[in-house]
Design a protein around this motif. Structure first.
Motif, short mmCIF file in Angstrom:
data_model
loop_
_atom_site.label_atom_id
_atom_site.label_comp_id
_atom_site.label_asym_id
_atom_site.label_seq_id
_atom_site.Cartn_x
_atom_site.Cartn_y
_atom_site.Cartn_z
N THR A 112 2.79 0.84 -8.55
CA THR A 112 3.93 -0.70 -9.05
C THR A 112 2.96 -1.53 -9.63
O THR A 112 3.23 -2.23 -10.54
N LEU A 153 5.44 -13.95 -4.36
CA LEU A 153 5.45 -12.62 -4.49
C LEU A 153 4.72 -11.83 -3.57
O LEU A 153 5.45 -10.78 -3.12
N VAL A 186 7.04 -11.46 -0.64
CA VAL A 186 8.27 -10.38 -1.19
C VAL A 186 7.78 -8.99 -0.99
O VAL A 186 8.46 -8.19 -0.43
N ALA A 187 6.69 -8.82 -1.44
CA ALA A 187 5.89 -7.36 -1.53
C ALA A 187 5.80 -6.85 -0.09
O ALA A 187 6.08 -5.81 0.37
N LEU A 190 -0.15 -2.53 -4.72
CA LEU A 190 1.14 -2.03 -4.47
C LEU A 190 1.56 -0.62 -4.56
O LEU A 190 0.89 0.25 -5.27
N LYS A 213 13.41 -0.35 -3.35
CA LYS A 213 12.28 -1.52 -2.81
C LYS A 213 11.62 -1.62 -4.13
O LYS A 213 11.24 -2.86 -4.35
N GLN A 214 11.19 -0.45 -4.74
CA GLN A 214 10.26 -0.85 -5.94
C GLN A 214 11.03 -1.41 -6.97
O GLN A 214 10.68 -2.36 -7.76
N LEU A 262 11.46 -5.20 -6.12
CA LEU A 262 9.98 -5.76 -6.42
C LEU A 262 9.60 -6.09 -7.60
O LEU A 262 9.23 -7.40 -8.41
N LEU A 297 9.15 -6.25 1.58
CA LEU A 297 9.63 -4.87 1.13
C LEU A 297 8.83 -3.68 1.59
O LEU A 297 9.20 -2.46 1.30
N MET A 303 5.77 -3.28 0.42
CA MET A 303 5.49 -2.28 -1.01
C MET A 303 4.02 -2.59 -1.11
O MET A 303 3.34 -2.15 -2.01
#
Length: 532
Positions: A147, A377, A380-381, A143, A326-327, A330, A384, A386
């Motif tokens: 992250t 997850l 979603v990452a 990430l 965004k971070q 997440l 975004l 990410m």
């Protein structure tokens, strides 16, 4: 006894097979273990009636030691250092804020007492290291903005805080007149936990460097024992055992100790086994028939935590650091609940005589978290933006090594060798080759230009592994008791023009031959020949 062992083996094999199946189906592995436990449980096909909360608490608490220890041992501090402050605040203040906001929700929506609501918030306030590690590793999910390291450090270190809060509110719920002062309990939990963790880590590292340096295989057993004593030692004097285990793990995992990569792999396997044990046992302990009765409060608490309390805590902590939205989104979504929450719920049921519905509510919340947050997850990452496709998430773990093609050659300097009696700067080594160690009766050392090589010294050379070569073939000749080569020097061995003896294997030693080397019974000649 035999029937019990047979059942245990069947369960282990089923868990291993489910691991493969769940990966292909995209179902979180831990969820598969829970369903397997439910299948064996009182409402499942095998109808095993298991309601021993005390036994489950003891077994799961022991398993958590290794999960939390590995949470520290497997985290690369160099990668995590830039986000250490953020992760530290998330694992401490973040847990407190999440527990408090969730407790307020439970108090007003479900008409619970303040202490009972805060107890529930504390029980489910931490994120699950095993789930986070599993997703990041299995999906190779690196990430942006460091992250991944932040999530690893947070999830690995926040269980001790949630445990401390849970114990604090359990004591308040018991309303004992002689109960320990809450402030003193918090200070002793934190203080003794940190001190014991640091001391045990430093002592263990000294033992590995000075006492167990030649004890092949025992270092793994030793570190296994260190994980146990780090927990027990802190708990014995009133400290937080889980905090101690985590600190011991992160210090040892980021120290220069022998065979660290193998140790990481060992604890990776051990942690996987502990996850199997915990989630199977918790699935066995649960009663699926009771889940519909707690579905409404469980779903409401899960949605509130996922959409309100966790995001509020994360935003409060990360916004002052000017983290991107965004971070923050997440990290908020990645707050997976797991085994620790259910174990803490069992502690509450046992320690404060709370209704068993608390266990099933927590169990339901964990199911929802693993099923929806864990499975989605990666998506979603990606949504975004990410995901760092140019990085390697394995760098955030202590067992990461660059895939550099390197080979090592070890041999003992014989009588008459051209290197004997010379310093390293006086000899000529092959191109792109470096001498990395010299071993003799004085021990093993890293050489420098002034190091003198003597007969009998065992030296190790390192060189880049070449690309696969064509047109040549390696062959081996074993010198048995009937060989005519015994007692002859290399110069007396007949070979054709296209064959060269490149080394001699003699026991554990590798000898680079010269014409004066005499062959003994048991030697292995390695020869290189051109293939025309």
């Amino acid at each position: 006894m035999v029937n019990f062992l047979m059942l245990v083996s069947i369960v282990i094999f089923a868990c291993v097979m489910l691991n493969k199946v769940s990966a292909k189906l995209g179902m979180p592995m831990l969820l598969a273990f829970i369903f397997l436990g439910m299948l064996f449980g009182s409402d499942g096909l095998f109808r095993i009636d298991f309601e021993n909360y005390a036994f489950a608490e003891n077994i799961c608490s022991i398993a958590l030691i290794f999960i939390i220890f590995y949470g520290g041992f497997g985290t690369d501090w160099e990668q995590a250092r830039p986000v250490a402050i953020k992760a530290g605040l998330l694992s401490t203040l973040g847990v407190v804020l999440t527990a408090f906001i969730t407790g307020v929700f439970c108090h007003y929506v479900f008409d619970m007492s303040w202490i009972a609501g805060l107890a529930i918030g504390s029980i489910i306030g931490s994120t699950d290291a095993a789930s986070v590690f599993s997703i990041l590793r299995s999906r190779k999910l690196n990430l942006k903005y460091n992250t991944a390291s932040m999530l690893e450090l947070e999830s690995g270190s926040n269980d001790p805080i949630a445990y401390m809060l849970t114990i604090l509110f359990i004591q308040m719920l018991k309303d004992e007149g002689d109960s320990e002062n809450p402030i003193l309990m918090v200070l002793s939990q934190l203080g003794f936990g940190v001190i014991v963790g640091i001391v045990i880590a430093l002592v263990a590292i000294w033992f590995l460097h000075n006492i167990l340096v030649e004890a092949d295989g025992f270092d793994t057993i030793f570190v296994f024992g260190v994980a146990v004593v780090s927990y027990a030692g802190a708990g014995f004097i009133g400290g937080n055992g889980y905090l101690s285990a985590y600190i011991t793990g992160i210090i040892m995992g980021n120290s220069r100790i022998r065979d660290k990569k193998n140790l990481v792999h060992f604890f990776d396997g051990t942690t996987s086994l502990m996850q199997m044990v915990i989630f199977f046992l918790l699935g066995l302990l649960s009663s699926p028939s009771k889940l519909p009765g707690v579905a409404i409060p469980a779903v409401l608490i899960f949605l509130f935590m996922t959409l309100v309390s966790r995001p509020a805590a994360v935003f409060t902590i990360l916004a002052p650091f000017k983290s991107s939205i965004k971070q923050i989104m997440l990290v908020s979504f990645a707050g997976l609940r797991g085994a620790a929450s259910i174990v803490f719920a069992i502690m509450a049921v046992q320690g404060a005589d709370l209704d068993e519905n608390l266990f099933h509510i927590t169990f339901f919340i964990v199911l929802l978290s693993i099923l929806f947050q864990g499975a989605s997850l990666p998506k979603v990452a990606k949504s975004l933006d990410m995901i760092d496709s140019g990085g390697d998430v394995m760098k955030t773990f202590t067992d990461y090594t660059e895939e550099v093609p390197v080979q090592f050659i070890q041999f003992t300097i014989p009588e008459g060798h051209s290197w004997a009696g010379k310093t390293l700067m006086e000899i000529t080594t092959p191109p792109e080759t470096i001498m990395v160690s010299v071993q003799n009766e004085k021990g093993t050392r890293v050489p420098n230009g002034q190091t003198i090589l003597n007969v009998g010294d065992k030296v190790v050379l390192s060189a880049a592994t070449p690309e696969q070569m064509t047109g040549t073939m390696l062959s081996e000749i074993y010198i048995n008791n009937k060989s005519s080569y015994i007692g002859k020097a290399i110069s007396e061995i007949p070979t054709d023009d296209d064959t060269l003896i490149i080394l001699i294997k003699r026991g554990d030693d590798i000898i680079i031959p010269n014409g004066n080397i005499v062959l003994n019974e048991g030697d292995m000649l390695v020869m290189n020949s051109l293939v025309r």
